[in-house]
Design an enzyme around this catalytic site. Structure first.
Site, mmCIF file in Angstrom:
data_model
loop_
_atom_site.group_PDB
_atom_site.id
_atom_site.type_symbol
_atom_site.label_atom_id
_atom_site.label_comp_id
_atom_site.label_asym_id
_atom_site.label_seq_id
_atom_site.Cartn_x
_atom_site.Cartn_y
_atom_site.Cartn_z
ATOM 1 N N GLN A 206 -13.582 -24.588 -19.705
ATOM 2 C CA GLN A 206 -13.829 -23.489 -19.378
ATOM 3 C C GLN A 206 -14.933 -23.032 -20.608
ATOM 4 O OE1 GLN A 206 -13.075 -21.986 -16.235
ATOM 5 N NE2 GLN A 206 -14.612 -20.271 -16.984
ATOM 6 N N ASP B 196 -17.881 -30.083 -13.036
ATOM 7 C CA ASP B 196 -18.716 -28.982 -13.377
ATOM 8 C C ASP B 196 -20.240 -29.260 -13.175
ATOM 9 O OD1 ASP B 196 -17.717 -26.347 -14.068
ATOM 10 O OD2 ASP B 196 -17.088 -27.180 -16.010
ATOM 11 N N LYS C 278 -8.331 -21.033 -10.519
ATOM 12 C CA LYS C 278 -8.470 -22.629 -10.427
ATOM 13 C C LYS C 278 -7.192 -23.284 -10.057
ATOM 14 C CE LYS C 278 -12.959 -22.335 -12.547
ATOM 15 N NZ LYS C 278 -13.612 -22.407 -13.743
HETATM 16 N N1 GUN Z 1 -18.070 -20.438 -17.137
HETATM 17 C C1 GUN Z 1 -18.417 -19.555 -16.308
HETATM 18 N N2 GUN Z 1 -18.915 -20.485 -15.276
HETATM 19 C C2 GUN Z 1 -18.541 -21.524 -15.661
HETATM 20 C C3 GUN Z 1 -18.513 -22.885 -14.716
HETATM 21 O O1 GUN Z 1 -18.875 -22.986 -13.668
HETATM 22 N N3 GUN Z 1 -17.666 -23.737 -15.389
HETATM 23 C C4 GUN Z 1 -17.185 -23.655 -16.579
HETATM 24 N N4 GUN Z 1 -16.686 -24.901 -17.130
HETATM 25 N N5 GUN Z 1 -17.141 -22.594 -17.352
HETATM 26 C C5 GUN Z 1 -17.691 -21.481 -16.829
#
Ligand code: GUN
Length: 298
Positions: free
Chosen positions: A98, A121, A54
Site C-alpha cells: 500500500q 498493482d 481489500k
Molecule cells: N495508494 C493509492 N492508490 C493505490 C493503489 O492503487 N495501489 C497501491 N498499492 N497503493 C495505492
C-alpha cells in the site's frame, strides 16, 4: 436531484458489482483459490481503510489473503524481506504494497522488488513498459477501472479527444497509455495536463472525455468543459464543511453539481471510480492465479 439510476450517471457501484459477479462465476467454474498478500507500513488512516476494504473483498470472494502490518519506523529491509517471502510463496499470486510509504523507504526499490508476475498493482517497470507498447500485462487498478467504466457505459472513444488532468504514476500516466492504445475501446487522441500546463481550460474545452486526477477539490468547473463531455472524477478529497455533522465532506476533483448539467455522462464521488479499483485488483489477482494454475488467463 441526481439519483444513481439517472442515465447520465456512470454508477461505479453497479459496474463494479458486475465485474465482481464475473469473478465469482469464474471461480465457481475453475475452482482456483487466488492468493493476495497485502503489506501496510505505518498508520496512514486512508491506507488503513483501503487495506481493510481489500481484505473484506478477499473474504467475500473466498480468496486466500494475508496482511502484514509494519510500524511507521520499519526499515526498508523489513519490507523487502516480506516481499521476498511472498515472491517465493506458491499460495500467493498477487502482492500489493500500500502506498504511500514512509519517507525513509525508497518506493521505487520496493516496487521493483515485487516479482512482476505477481505485481497486481501494475507498478513494476516491466508491466509499465508492456502497457506502453501494448503487450499483455498487469494494468494498474484505478486506470483499469476507468477503462472498464467507459467500455461498459458504451462511451465512444475511438478518435475522440481525451484530456487527463494529472500525471501521477498511479493514475494519470497509465490511464493515458491505456486510452492511447490502438484498440476498440481506447484509440483516443490523448492530452495530459499537469501543474506546469499553461492554460488547462484551453485543453479541457476541446475534450470529449475528461479524466480528472489531480487531487484538488472541485478543480474542474463547468466553464472548463464543453456541452456533452464525459467526465470521470478520480478525486477523493476531504474538505471542511460546517453544515455536515462530521465537520467535513468528501468531494472529487470535479465541481459535480455544475458539471452535471453540461456533461453527457459523469461519475459521482463517492460511488464512481472508487469501487472499481478494488474490483480490478480482484480481477488482476484472479488472472495471476489462472496464469499460475493453467498457464493462461482464461
Ligand atoms: N495508494 C493509492 N492508490 C493505490 C493503489 O492503487 N495501489 C497501491 N498499492 N497503493 C495505492
Amino acid at each position: 436531484m441526481t439519483d444513481l439510476k439517472d442515465s447520465k450517471i456512470i454508477d461505479g457501484n453497479r459496474i463494479s458489482s458486475s465485474v465482481i459477479d464475473e469473478i465469482k462465476n469464474q471461480i465457481e467454474t475453475t475452482k482456483v483459490t487466488p492468493g493476495l498478500a497485502l503489506i501496510l507500513v505505518g498508520n496512514n488512516p486512508a491506507s488503513e481503510i483501503y487495506v481493510k476494504r481489500k481484505e473484506m473483498k478477499c473474504k467475500e470472494l473466498g480468496y486466500h489473503s494475508v496482511t502484514e502490518r509494519l510500524p511507521e519506523t520499519a526499515e526498508e529491509s523489513q519490507v523487502l524481506e516480506l516481499i521476498h517471502k511472498f515472491n517465493s510463496s506458491s499460495e500467493i499470486h498477487g502482492i500489493l504494497v500500500q502506498l504511500p510509504l514512509p519517507r525513509h523507504i525508497n518506493e521505487m526499490k520496493i516496487i521493483e522488488a515485487v516479482d512482476y508476475r505477481k505485481d497486481v498493482d501494475g507498478f513494476h517497470p516491466v508491466n509499465v513498459g508492456r502497457l506502453v507498447i501494448g503487450q499483455k500485462c498487469f494494468i494498474p487498478c484505478t486506470p483499469y477501472g476507468i477503462y472498464e467504466m467507459l467500455k461498459r457505459s458504451s462511451v465512444e472513444t475511438s478518435g475522440r479527444n481525451l484530456v487527463v488532468i494529472g500525471r501521477s504514476n498511479i493514475v494519470g500516466k497509465p490511464v493515458a497509455n491505456i486510452m492511447l492504445q490502438k484498440e476498440k475501446h481506447a484509440d483516443c487522441t490523448v492530452t495530459i495536463c499537469h501543474s506546469a500546463t499553461a492554460n488547462i481550460r484551453e485543453h479541457t474545452l476541446k475534450a470529449d472525455i475528461i479524466i480528472a486526477a489531480i487531487g484538488k477539490p472541485e478543480f474542474l468547473k463547468a466553464d472548463m468543459i464543453k456541452e456533452g463531455a464525459v467526465i470521470i472524477d478520480v478525486g477523493i478529497n476531504k474538505v471542511e464543511d460546517s453544515s455536515s455533522p462530521k465537520g467535513y465532506r468528501i468531494c472529487g476533483d470535479v465541481d459535480f453539481r455544475a458539471c452535471y448539467a453540461k456533461a453527457s455522462k459523469i461519475t459521482p464521488v463517492p460511488g464512481g471510480v472508487g469501487p472499481m479499483t478494488i474490483a480490478m485488483l480482484m480481477k488482476n489477482t484472479l488472472d495471476s492465479a489462472m496464469k499460475r494454475v493453467y498457464g493462461k488467463n482464461h
